[in-house]
Write an enzyme that holds these catalytic residues in place. Structure first.
Site, PDB file in Angstrom:
ATOM      1  CD  GLU A   1      98.361  27.132 -22.122  1.00  0.00           C
ATOM      2  OE1 GLU A   1      97.458  27.426 -22.445  1.00  0.00           O
ATOM      3  OE2 GLU A   1      98.489  26.985 -21.896  1.00  0.00           O
TER       4      GLU A   1
ATOM      5  CD  GLU B   1      97.683  28.992 -17.740  1.00  0.00           C
ATOM      6  OE1 GLU B   1      96.535  29.078 -17.036  1.00  0.00           O
ATOM      7  OE2 GLU B   1      97.663  30.009 -18.278  1.00  0.00           O
TER       8      GLU B   1
HETATM    9  C1  BGP Z   1      95.093  28.084 -20.073  1.00  0.00           C
HETATM   10  C2  BGP Z   1      95.504  26.571 -19.952  1.00  0.00           C
HETATM   11  C3  BGP Z   1      94.845  26.178 -21.601  1.00  0.00           C
HETATM   12  C4  BGP Z   1      93.552  26.409 -22.248  1.00  0.00           C
HETATM   13  C5  BGP Z   1      93.872  27.655 -22.133  1.00  0.00           C
HETATM   14  C6  BGP Z   1      92.634  27.904 -23.204  1.00  0.00           C
HETATM   15  O1  BGP Z   1      94.208  28.458 -19.195  1.00  0.00           O
HETATM   16  O2  BGP Z   1      96.359  26.914 -19.689  1.00  0.00           O
HETATM   17  O3  BGP Z   1      94.481  24.170 -20.644  1.00  0.00           O
HETATM   18  O4  BGP Z   1      92.518  25.778 -21.451  1.00  0.00           O
HETATM   19  O5  BGP Z   1      94.085  28.412 -20.855  1.00  0.00           O
HETATM   20  O6  BGP Z   1      91.623  28.216 -22.204  1.00  0.00           O
HETATM   21  P1  BGP Z   1      90.299  27.387 -22.622  1.00  0.00           P
HETATM   22  O7  BGP Z   1      89.885  26.278 -22.390  1.00  0.00           O
HETATM   23  O8  BGP Z   1      89.776  27.789 -21.028  1.00  0.00           O
HETATM   24  O9  BGP Z   1      89.541  28.652 -23.679  1.00  0.00           O
END
Ligand code: BGP
Length: 471
Positions: free
Chosen positions: A365, A173
């Protein structure tokens, strides 16, 4: 299978990140990373040193249980597994000249396990895991020296693992830096905030470093495919007014410039206008310009939600989106953490990225964070996560629609294929996995793993190459 839009060889799998899964924060010679001093994720102040309430220090103990976890991924039929290499396992402080062999050896073992199960590795070089020393002694990515440190780190990985890892992502990201400077850029945040000039210069340094890693890959691992990785978030105008439509264009430009640079090799005109209007004069050398021309082989991205935008400041209530805020969309339901659920948005963003960049795309993701309830069914501990099955089914159906639209999609790695610590809130209760991990927000739990209902569901989706999805 004929009755599926997913092509033969489509890469099905799951995704994690070192800081959220491994634990062993001070084992094997690992140095501290910015994550070790973020006990509450993005939304709360950092700590000076690791504190016992930081769930990431132990994570789900994947550092010691990686073989058991990979065997479970294999049981679901994963063709690919995305994980990150913790920068501070390889260069504990970040500015050393020689790598930590114990750190490299750990990832050799992980790759051995994946090879044993025939699972393709997809490696994120930097996933919000900047060594803390680089943050504290250099100011993180605001400092041009980080380009050299990252280059040495990337070269070390590509030389060591380049023959075993086909898919590489440079930064997780990369478009989140302006929104999460410490987590994403290792930039200490002073009282008054980080001056914009420094934030944009840090963005430039990361883009140059990303392009240099791509150039090194061509040199030392010619078979490797290098992708950038961006946070995707379709943005809808809150009303059909042209002013709201223009607010969407401006917000889109802020997100898409990173993919533009990675695929075109230079800054687009709208971004140069933004810099002019902000009075920001980036320090860009001729070498930087040459570096940026090393464009990527594919574009990968995370997708969770869409947001709305408006030009009317009075309506800018506090929308809740992952890292990038936005206005709540009144037509959509939200998750327990306020993330708006929009499967069609995934088809839209796949078409937008394909039309814009004409590069193969990889969804690295996508998933639903939810509070899961461990129950017993037929004497087995499990979670009846029909809500997660519905979320993933509906999103994958939209991937199929995009494939029918002619979009070139390489694969799909569901986020948090096993319960891990969340990034934004550093909770374990925000669970994403097909596999339940017995660990709670207060640190209690056996760390035992249990298959959820979605475990068998996803295995069927993979086995049928998407034919079992409910359209
Ligand atoms: C994204 C990240 C991941 C993961 C995902 C889910 O921004 O790349 O690392 O964490 O978000 O978010 P969260 O874990 O805050 O629910």
């Amino acid at each position: 299978m004929t009755n599926t839009p997913f092509p033969d060889g489509f890469l099905w799998g799951g995704a994690t990140a070192a800081n959220q899964i491994e634990g062993a924060y001070d084992e094997g010679g690992k140095g501290l990373s910015v994550q070790d001093v973020m006990p509450r994720g993005i939304s709360a102040p950092r700590s000076d040193r690791p504190t016992p309430d930081n769930l990431k220090l132990v994570g789900i103990d994947h550092y010691n249980r990686y073989a058991e976890d990979i065997a479970l991924f294999s049981e679901m039929g994963f063709g690919v597994y995305r994980f990150s290499i913790a920068w501070s396992r390889i260069f504990p402080k970040g500015d050393e000249t020689e790598p930590n062999e114990e750190g490299l050896a750990f990832y050799d073992r992980v790759l051995d396990e994946l090879e044993k199960h025939g699972i393709e590795p997809l490696v994120t070089i930097s996933h919000y895991e900047t060594p803390l020393h680089l943050a504290e002694a250099y100011g993180g990515w605001t400092n041009r020296e980080l380009i050299g440190f990252y280059e040495r780190y990337a070269r070390t990985l590509l030389e060591r693992f380049g023959s075993r890892v086909k898919y590489w992502l440079t930064f997780n990201e990369i478009n989140s830096l302006l929104h999460a400077p410490f987590m994403s850029g290792g930039i200490p945040i002073p009282e008054g905030g980080v001056p914009e000039q420094q934030l944009y210069q840090a963005m430039h340094h990361e883009l140059v470093a990303s392009a240099r890693a791509t150039r090194i890959a061509r040199e030392v691992a010619p078979e490797a495919k290098v992708g950038c990785m961006v946070l995707s978030m379709p943005i809808y105008p809150l009303t059909p007014s042209p002013d709201d439509a223009r607010a969407v264009m401006d917000a889109d430009h802020g997100n898409l410039v990173y993919g533009d640079v990675h695929t075109r090799g230079e800054y687009p005109g709208y971004f140069l206008r933004t810099l002019r209007e902000k009075g920001i004069a980036l320090e860009i050398t001729d070498q930087d310009r040459d570096d940026l021309t090393n464009t990527v082989d594919f574009v990968s991205f995370s997708y969770y939600m869409s947001i709305a935008e408006t030009a009317d400041p009075a309506k800018r209530a506090e929308g809740e989106g992952n890292i990038m805020g936005g206005i709540a969309n009144p037509t959509l339901e939200a998750s327990e953490w306020g993330w708006q659920i929009d499967p069609v948005g995934l088809r839209l963003v796949l078409n937008q990225f394909w039309d814009r960049w004409q590069k193969p795309l990889f969804i690295v993701e996508n998933g639903l964070g939810a509070r899961d309830q461990l129950v017993e069914v037929d004497g087995e501990k499990t979670v009846v996560d029909d809500y997660r099955i519905a979320y993933l089914n509906d999103h994958l159906v939209q991937v199929g629609e995009a494939l029918e639209d002619g979009v070139d999609v390489l694969g799909y790695t569901s986020w948090g294929c096993i319960d891990i610590v969340s990034a934004s809130t550093a909770q374990l209760s925000k669970r994403y996995g097909f596999i339940y991990v017995d660990r709670n927000d207060d640190g209690t739990g056996t760390l035992d793993r249990y298959r959820k209902k979605s475990f068998g569901w996803y295995a069927d989706v993979i086995r049928s190459n998407g034919a079992s999805l409910t359209r």
